[in-house]
Design a protein around this motif. Structure first.
Motif, mmCIF file in Angstrom:
data_model
loop_
_atom_site.group_PDB
_atom_site.id
_atom_site.type_symbol
_atom_site.label_atom_id
_atom_site.label_comp_id
_atom_site.label_asym_id
_atom_site.label_seq_id
_atom_site.Cartn_x
_atom_site.Cartn_y
_atom_site.Cartn_z
ATOM 1 N N SER A 157 0.872 -1.174 0.000
ATOM 2 C CA SER A 157 0.000 0.000 0.000
ATOM 3 C C SER A 157 0.907 1.220 0.000
ATOM 4 N N GLU A 158 0.339 2.375 0.217
ATOM 5 C CA GLU A 158 1.143 3.594 0.316
ATOM 6 C C GLU A 158 2.010 3.588 1.574
ATOM 7 N N VAL A 159 1.696 2.740 2.539
ATOM 8 C CA VAL A 159 2.419 2.772 3.813
ATOM 9 C C VAL A 159 3.203 1.503 4.137
ATOM 10 N N GLY A 160 3.077 0.433 3.368
ATOM 11 C CA GLY A 160 3.741 -0.809 3.732
ATOM 12 C C GLY A 160 4.501 -1.460 2.598
ATOM 13 N N LYS A 161 5.655 -2.069 2.941
ATOM 14 C CA LYS A 161 6.478 -2.823 1.994
ATOM 15 C C LYS A 161 6.858 -4.155 2.626
ATOM 16 N N VAL A 162 6.772 -5.220 1.859
ATOM 17 C CA VAL A 162 7.281 -6.521 2.276
ATOM 18 C C VAL A 162 8.431 -6.859 1.329
ATOM 19 N N TYR A 163 9.502 -7.476 1.860
ATOM 20 C CA TYR A 163 10.680 -7.678 1.030
ATOM 21 C C TYR A 163 11.492 -8.899 1.443
ATOM 22 N N ALA A 164 12.300 -9.375 0.490
ATOM 23 C CA ALA A 164 13.326 -10.385 0.739
ATOM 24 C C ALA A 164 14.653 -9.640 0.756
ATOM 25 N N THR A 165 15.575 -10.088 1.585
ATOM 26 C CA THR A 165 16.864 -9.417 1.714
ATOM 27 C C THR A 165 17.997 -10.431 1.689
ATOM 28 N N GLY A 166 19.168 -9.988 1.314
ATOM 29 C CA GLY A 166 20.354 -10.842 1.314
ATOM 30 C C GLY A 166 21.590 -9.986 1.243
ATOM 31 N N GLY A 167 22.717 -10.541 1.701
ATOM 32 C CA GLY A 167 23.950 -9.774 1.661
ATOM 33 C C GLY A 167 25.119 -10.477 2.316
ATOM 34 N N TRP A 168 26.139 -9.698 2.632
ATOM 35 C CA TRP A 168 27.402 -10.176 3.185
ATOM 36 C C TRP A 168 27.812 -9.283 4.342
ATOM 37 N N THR A 169 28.405 -9.881 5.394
ATOM 38 C CA THR A 169 28.929 -9.110 6.527
ATOM 39 C C THR A 169 30.348 -9.536 6.870
ATOM 40 N N THR A 170 31.102 -8.599 7.445
ATOM 41 C CA THR A 170 32.457 -8.882 7.897
ATOM 42 C C THR A 170 32.400 -9.732 9.170
ATOM 43 N N LYS A 171 33.555 -10.114 9.661
ATOM 44 C CA LYS A 171 33.651 -10.902 10.887
ATOM 45 C C LYS A 171 33.114 -10.122 12.079
ATOM 46 N N SER A 172 32.378 -10.802 12.952
ATOM 47 C CA SER A 172 31.844 -10.129 14.142
ATOM 48 C C SER A 172 32.676 -10.409 15.397
ATOM 49 N N CYS A 173 33.723 -11.223 15.268
ATOM 50 C CA CYS A 173 34.641 -11.476 16.385
ATOM 51 C C CYS A 173 35.963 -11.976 15.818
ATOM 52 N N GLY A 175 37.627 -14.717 16.202
ATOM 53 C CA GLY A 175 37.637 -16.093 15.731
ATOM 54 C C GLY A 175 36.497 -16.435 14.798
ATOM 55 N N CYS A 176 35.712 -15.444 14.429
ATOM 56 C CA CYS A 176 34.544 -15.673 13.568
ATOM 57 C C CYS A 176 34.915 -15.591 12.091
ATOM 58 N N ASP A 177 33.996 -16.002 11.254
ATOM 59 C CA ASP A 177 34.146 -15.904 9.806
ATOM 60 C C ASP A 177 33.208 -14.842 9.265
ATOM 61 N N GLU A 178 33.511 -14.372 8.057
ATOM 62 C CA GLU A 178 32.564 -13.533 7.330
ATOM 63 C C GLU A 178 31.325 -14.378 7.088
ATOM 64 N N SER A 179 30.187 -13.719 6.813
ATOM 65 C CA SER A 179 28.983 -14.509 6.580
ATOM 66 C C SER A 179 28.118 -13.900 5.490
#
Length: 153
Positions: free
Chosen positions: A87-103, A105-109
């Motif tokens: 509608s004029e006020v709402g959006k539904v969506y799919a999302t995806g992406g990449w992030t750097t390491k959060s610690c 000993g962690c890996d990118e994800s």
């Protein structure tokens, strides 16, 4: 995967401004969980959405999120989303992406998820988003849910 995702996001960022419908910035917070353990998460993001027609859109986002526990650091990310205007006020969506390491000993994800954004006035919006995070390290992948509030320009 990052070799493909980053150029795609960059090309969206350089697309003609005449196609642009809105820029946005937001603050968000929520929870991330994995194998019975939960932690709070907080972050900020900025992005830009483009109309793909009268009822669909696509956009890109840059973010900085932190799991609020010792031994973690800010994870920076790039991603995109595609969805439908309900509608004029709402959006539904799919999302995806990449992030750097959060610690250390962690890996990118990589992540994939879905969300809903609702306008709360002329410039203000609220949103809720679910993400499943994919790590290539043999450990169970976490999930997260965040709620955010932001400004549209």
């Amino acid at each position: 995967m990052r070799k493909f995702l980053v150029p795609i996001m960059a090309s969206l960022a350089l697309a003609s401004p005449a196609l642009a419908t809105e820029a946005r910035v937001e603050a968000r917070g929520g929870v991330i969980w994995n194998q019975g353990e939960e932690e709070a998460v907080a972050g900020v993001a900025g992005g830009y959405d483009f109309d793909l027609g009268s009822t669909t859109f696509a956009g890109f986002e840059a973010s900085a999120d932190k799991v609020l526990t010792s031994g973690t650091r800010v994870a920076f990310g790039v991603g995109g989303r595609v969805g439908a205007k309900l509608s004029e006020v709402g959006k539904v969506y799919a999302t995806g992406g990449w992030t750097t390491k959060s610690c250390g000993g962690c890996d990118e994800s990589l992540y994939a998820g879905a969300g809903y954004q609702h306008n709360l006035g002329k410039s203000l919006y609220g949103k809720v988003e679910y993400r499943h995070h994919f790590f290539d390290n043999g450990v169970a992948d976490p999930d997260s849910v965040v709620a955010g509030v932001g400004l549209r320009f």
